[in-house]
Design an enzyme around this catalytic site. Sequence first.
Site, PDB file in Angstrom:
ATOM      1  N   ASP A 240       0.864  -1.182   0.000  1.00 32.76           N
ATOM      2  CA  ASP A 240       0.000   0.000   0.000  1.00 32.76           C
ATOM      3  C   ASP A 240       0.897   1.227   0.000  1.00 32.76           C
ATOM      4  O   ASP A 240       1.793   1.358   0.857  1.00 32.76           O
ATOM      5  CB  ASP A 240      -0.914   0.006   1.224  1.00 32.76           C
ATOM      6  CG  ASP A 240      -1.993   1.068   1.119  1.00 32.76           C
ATOM      7  OD1 ASP A 240      -3.145   0.710   0.860  1.00 32.76           O
ATOM      8  OD2 ASP A 240      -1.659   2.262   1.307  1.00 32.76           O
ATOM      9  N   LEU A 241       0.699   2.128  -0.953  1.00 33.97           N
ATOM     10  CA  LEU A 241       1.489   3.353  -1.031  1.00 33.97           C
ATOM     11  C   LEU A 241       1.047   4.303   0.071  1.00 33.97           C
ATOM     12  O   LEU A 241      -0.135   4.663   0.178  1.00 33.97           O
ATOM     13  CB  LEU A 241       1.302   3.995  -2.403  1.00 33.97           C
ATOM     14  CG  LEU A 241       1.984   5.331  -2.656  1.00 33.97           C
ATOM     15  CD1 LEU A 241       3.498   5.207  -2.487  1.00 33.97           C
ATOM     16  CD2 LEU A 241       1.663   5.834  -4.059  1.00 33.97           C
ATOM     17  N   ASP A 283      -4.276   2.874  -4.389  1.00 35.96           N
ATOM     18  CA  ASP A 283      -2.858   2.848  -4.004  1.00 35.96           C
ATOM     19  C   ASP A 283      -2.422   1.463  -3.553  1.00 35.96           C
ATOM     20  O   ASP A 283      -1.428   1.320  -2.836  1.00 35.96           O
ATOM     21  CB  ASP A 283      -2.607   3.863  -2.887  1.00 35.96           C
ATOM     22  CG  ASP A 283      -3.516   3.641  -1.681  1.00 35.96           C
ATOM     23  OD1 ASP A 283      -4.325   2.689  -1.701  1.00 35.96           O
ATOM     24  OD2 ASP A 283      -3.416   4.421  -0.706  1.00 35.96           O
TER      25      ASP A 283
END
Length: 360
Positions: A240-241, A283
Amino acid sequence: MTEEAPRRAEADATHAAYRSRVRSASIAIVFGLAAVLAIIAVLPTTHPVDRAGLLLTSVLVILFGVGWFAFVPRRAFGAHRILVAASLAQGVMTLMLGLTNGVSSVYFPYYLLPVLVMILSGSVRDTLTLGALSAVAILGLAIGDPARSDALRDLTVTRVLELGTIAFFAAATARATGETRRALSARTETLAGEREEAFQMAITDELTGLYNRHYMRDELTRMTAYATRHHSSFAVISLDLDDLKVVNDARGHQAGDDLLRAVADALRAVLRTEDVAVRTGGDEFVILVPDADRAAAVSVVHRIKQRLAGSAASGGASVSAGTAVWRRGTDPEATLHEADEELYRAKSARRDMTAAQRRA
């Protein structure tokens, strides 16, 4: 695999299918001709001399057919394979004429069959070449005939004209056959390319160029089947960004998109060819790592973080990650869920740490 490879492979498959049909038709013609000549030979009204010639020709046709189809490699002689085979067959038929009264033989129509078979070659040049060779053989038979009369001369001219007519129409039909085959081949390549492009669009995330969730589900199934057969395992990494929303709010969605592309570039730089990188949405990313345990998965995550930290395009962005390892008998969806759960715990721990740092 390049984009050209699937198109070429499908075109080759089409050519192979055509060659297979030509081979089947040729086998039917060869053994059908041998059977017809043998039947004519045993008819009560067949002249004894002709009977012997026809039986010998029938045997030679069978021997030729068996030898050609059993021992000559299928790729031998390339594009001229049909011409070579038909020329050999025409040699046998020339012998038949020589054994059954030469140019005057009532079995002359069978002499025309190899020329007609050239329709399958799709080549005007090869068809006319065989027609010319066949005409030369007829002239040779006429010259060698001791009964040199006006009637024989006129019959020889008639035979050559008959052969020329058949060769002309066979060449015209061969041209149509060849052009049709080439057009179909080109269309096959075009359709294969369009289908490959459509397939790539269906399985690829448009923004990052990574695979999408639909492809991931299929790949999970394939990877599970492979691991089951080979008694191995594979790792699932859920990424996950961090702080994408902050980037979008502060610098705009274009900056957010650029950051997602930078993450995708980092994944491509770090991962192996056999690893599968997926953008599942927003994301979130998933990486499938075949033949890997937890230690290998953690190492992959570490390399990704290092790559992002050293990338100017990412602007020092970071990712949170969770890992899980599939083992025999486990539901792959459960493994994916396990990686997601670990990711959520990592994000929660990061938020708690950030909150504590702010309070301090």
